[in-house]
Design a protein around this motif. Structure first.
Motif, mmCIF file in Angstrom:
data_model
loop_
_atom_site.group_PDB
_atom_site.id
_atom_site.type_symbol
_atom_site.label_atom_id
_atom_site.label_comp_id
_atom_site.label_asym_id
_atom_site.label_seq_id
_atom_site.Cartn_x
_atom_site.Cartn_y
_atom_site.Cartn_z
ATOM 1 N N SER A 49 0.859 -1.183 0.000
ATOM 2 C CA SER A 49 0.000 0.000 0.000
ATOM 3 C C SER A 49 0.893 1.230 0.000
ATOM 4 C CB SER A 49 -0.910 -0.005 1.230
ATOM 5 O OG SER A 49 -0.141 0.095 2.405
ATOM 6 N N PRO A 50 0.361 2.379 -0.391
ATOM 7 C CA PRO A 50 1.194 3.587 -0.448
ATOM 8 C C PRO A 50 1.805 3.964 0.889
ATOM 9 C CG PRO A 50 -0.898 3.946 -1.568
ATOM 10 C CD PRO A 50 -0.996 2.615 -0.876
ATOM 11 N N TRP A 51 1.173 3.627 1.989
ATOM 12 C CA TRP A 51 1.658 4.043 3.307
ATOM 13 C C TRP A 51 2.529 2.981 3.987
ATOM 14 C CZ3 TRP A 51 -3.390 3.809 1.744
ATOM 15 C CH2 TRP A 51 -4.122 2.691 2.161
ATOM 16 N N LEU A 52 2.576 1.740 3.446
ATOM 17 C CA LEU A 52 3.430 0.712 4.043
ATOM 18 C C LEU A 52 4.632 0.366 3.163
ATOM 19 C CD1 LEU A 52 0.761 -1.711 5.566
ATOM 20 C CD2 LEU A 52 2.191 -0.036 6.761
ATOM 21 N N ASP A 53 4.397 0.156 1.883
ATOM 22 C CA ASP A 53 5.472 -0.178 0.942
ATOM 23 C C ASP A 53 5.132 0.453 -0.404
ATOM 24 O OD1 ASP A 53 7.415 -1.281 -0.709
ATOM 25 O OD2 ASP A 53 7.211 -3.314 0.111
ATOM 26 N N ALA A 54 5.457 1.734 -0.514
ATOM 27 C CA ALA A 54 5.074 2.503 -1.708
ATOM 28 C C ALA A 54 5.645 1.912 -2.981
ATOM 29 C CB ALA A 54 5.499 3.956 -1.549
ATOM 30 N N GLU A 55 6.878 1.447 -2.946
ATOM 31 C CA GLU A 55 7.475 0.904 -4.170
ATOM 32 C C GLU A 55 6.756 -0.368 -4.623
ATOM 33 O OE1 GLU A 55 11.729 -0.517 -6.071
ATOM 34 O OE2 GLU A 55 11.745 0.699 -4.244
ATOM 35 N N ALA A 56 6.457 -1.280 -3.702
ATOM 36 C CA ALA A 56 5.719 -2.489 -4.061
ATOM 37 C C ALA A 56 4.334 -2.131 -4.599
ATOM 38 C CB ALA A 56 5.589 -3.410 -2.850
ATOM 39 N N PHE A 57 3.700 -1.153 -3.972
ATOM 40 C CA PHE A 57 2.391 -0.693 -4.433
ATOM 41 C C PHE A 57 2.465 -0.179 -5.870
ATOM 42 C CE2 PHE A 57 -0.218 3.141 -5.060
ATOM 43 C CZ PHE A 57 -1.487 2.565 -5.066
ATOM 44 N N ILE A 58 3.428 0.683 -6.148
ATOM 45 C CA ILE A 58 3.518 1.282 -7.483
ATOM 46 C C ILE A 58 3.899 0.230 -8.526
ATOM 47 C CG2 ILE A 58 4.745 2.965 -8.904
ATOM 48 C CD1 ILE A 58 4.873 4.763 -6.407
ATOM 49 N N ARG A 59 4.791 -0.678 -8.191
ATOM 50 C CA ARG A 59 5.133 -1.749 -9.136
ATOM 51 C C ARG A 59 3.896 -2.589 -9.461
ATOM 52 N NH1 ARG A 59 10.243 -1.598 -10.399
ATOM 53 N NH2 ARG A 59 11.778 -0.843 -8.904
ATOM 54 N N ARG A 60 3.097 -2.878 -8.459
ATOM 55 C CA ARG A 60 1.859 -3.631 -8.703
ATOM 56 C C ARG A 60 0.879 -2.797 -9.525
ATOM 57 N NH1 ARG A 60 -0.518 -6.739 -3.790
ATOM 58 N NH2 ARG A 60 1.589 -7.574 -3.892
ATOM 59 N N ALA A 61 0.814 -1.486 -9.270
ATOM 60 C CA ALA A 61 -0.069 -0.617 -10.063
ATOM 61 C C ALA A 61 0.350 -0.603 -11.531
ATOM 62 C CB ALA A 61 -0.075 0.796 -9.487
ATOM 63 N N MET A 62 1.656 -0.577 -11.787
ATOM 64 C CA MET A 62 2.130 -0.611 -13.178
ATOM 65 C C MET A 62 1.741 -1.927 -13.846
ATOM 66 S SD MET A 62 5.846 1.277 -12.868
ATOM 67 C CE MET A 62 6.266 1.007 -14.592
ATOM 68 N N ALA A 63 1.942 -3.042 -13.160
ATOM 69 C CA ALA A 63 1.590 -4.353 -13.721
ATOM 70 C C ALA A 63 0.084 -4.452 -13.960
ATOM 71 C CB ALA A 63 2.066 -5.466 -12.797
ATOM 72 N N THR A 64 -0.701 -3.958 -13.017
ATOM 73 C CA THR A 64 -2.153 -3.993 -13.157
ATOM 74 C C THR A 64 -2.605 -3.126 -14.328
ATOM 75 O OG1 THR A 64 -2.410 -4.392 -10.786
ATOM 76 C CG2 THR A 64 -4.342 -3.541 -11.958
ATOM 77 N N ALA A 65 -2.021 -1.946 -14.469
ATOM 78 C CA ALA A 65 -2.381 -1.056 -15.575
ATOM 79 C C ALA A 65 -2.038 -1.682 -16.922
ATOM 80 C CB ALA A 65 -1.691 0.293 -15.404
ATOM 81 N N LEU A 66 -0.912 -2.345 -17.016
ATOM 82 C CA LEU A 66 -0.550 -3.039 -18.267
ATOM 83 C C LEU A 66 -1.560 -4.138 -18.572
ATOM 84 C CD1 LEU A 66 3.335 -3.327 -18.095
ATOM 85 C CD2 LEU A 66 2.006 -2.300 -19.951
ATOM 86 N N ALA A 67 -1.938 -4.909 -17.561
ATOM 87 C CA ALA A 67 -2.918 -5.980 -17.762
ATOM 88 C C ALA A 67 -4.282 -5.409 -18.146
ATOM 89 C CB ALA A 67 -3.031 -6.830 -16.497
ATOM 90 N N ASP A 68 -4.686 -4.314 -17.512
ATOM 91 C CA ASP A 68 -5.960 -3.666 -17.853
ATOM 92 C C ASP A 68 -5.961 -3.230 -19.310
ATOM 93 O OD1 ASP A 68 -6.856 -3.926 -15.229
ATOM 94 O OD2 ASP A 68 -6.420 -1.830 -14.702
#
Length: 179
Positions: A49-68
């Motif tokens: 999550s942005p408040w616990l592990d921002a980098e993991a969150f953003i990497r997952r957001a990038m992967a999700t956006a590509l899949a979308d």
């Protein structure tokens, strides 16, 4: 892909409400990757999550956006509540990784991107959006620079009712090439 339209901008600027209206009008819509990820992490006790592990969150957001993007319909307008560029901009801000430059030529969306401006009167936090308006405004200012730098035409949405905003988008897209 010219039928994939991004609605981005300031957090709390009315994007999700606008996407819901476009969905009611029969368009395919894609929910914001970040909200889906946060909801999953809250439900599962995860830390991406942005408040616990921002980098993991953003990497997952990038992967999700590509899949979308890959899963989107090939015909008709498809509206995205944020997308790959938003996530990549966040990654570049956070880590300094040069992830935006390749997006000038790859994984394109429609050339016109709609941005919701800061709108303090409707801004609220919730369990999935914990950051304040000042941080949302800073992100918006960054996106105002990022999208044009990648060759997109930015159209800032008026601060009007949701139906009027949806009508505005339909009018602008009608003037652009059809998907």
């Amino acid at each position: 892909m010219e039928n994939l339209v991004v609605i981005s901008g300031c957090s709390g600027g009315g994007k999700s409400t606008l996407l819901a209206e476009l969905g009611r009008r029969g368009y395919e819509i894609v929910e914001e990757p970040g909200r889906r990820i946060v909801r999953h992490e809250l439900d599962s006790g995860g830390t991406a999550s942005p408040w616990l592990d921002a980098e993991a969150f953003i990497r997952r957001a990038m992967a999700t956006a590509l899949a979308d993007r890959a899963a989107a319909a090939q015909a008709g307008w498809v509206f995205f509540d944020r997308g790959l560029i938003d996530a990549a901009a966040g990654m570049q801000r956070l880590t300094g990784e040069p992830v935006l430059a390749p997006l000038r030529d790859a994984h394109r969306y429609h050339h016109r991107v709609f941005l919701t401006p800061p709108w303090p009167e409707i801004y609220v936090t919730d369990p999935e959006r914990r950051h304040g308006l000042a941080e949302a405004k800073a992100e918006y200012a960054d996106l105002l620079q990022v999208y044009p730098a990648l060759g997109y035409d930015v159209c800032v949405l008026p601060k009007t009712g949701v139906s009027e905003r949806a009508d505005f988008i339909e009018r602008v897209l009608a003037q652009d090439s059809r998907p």
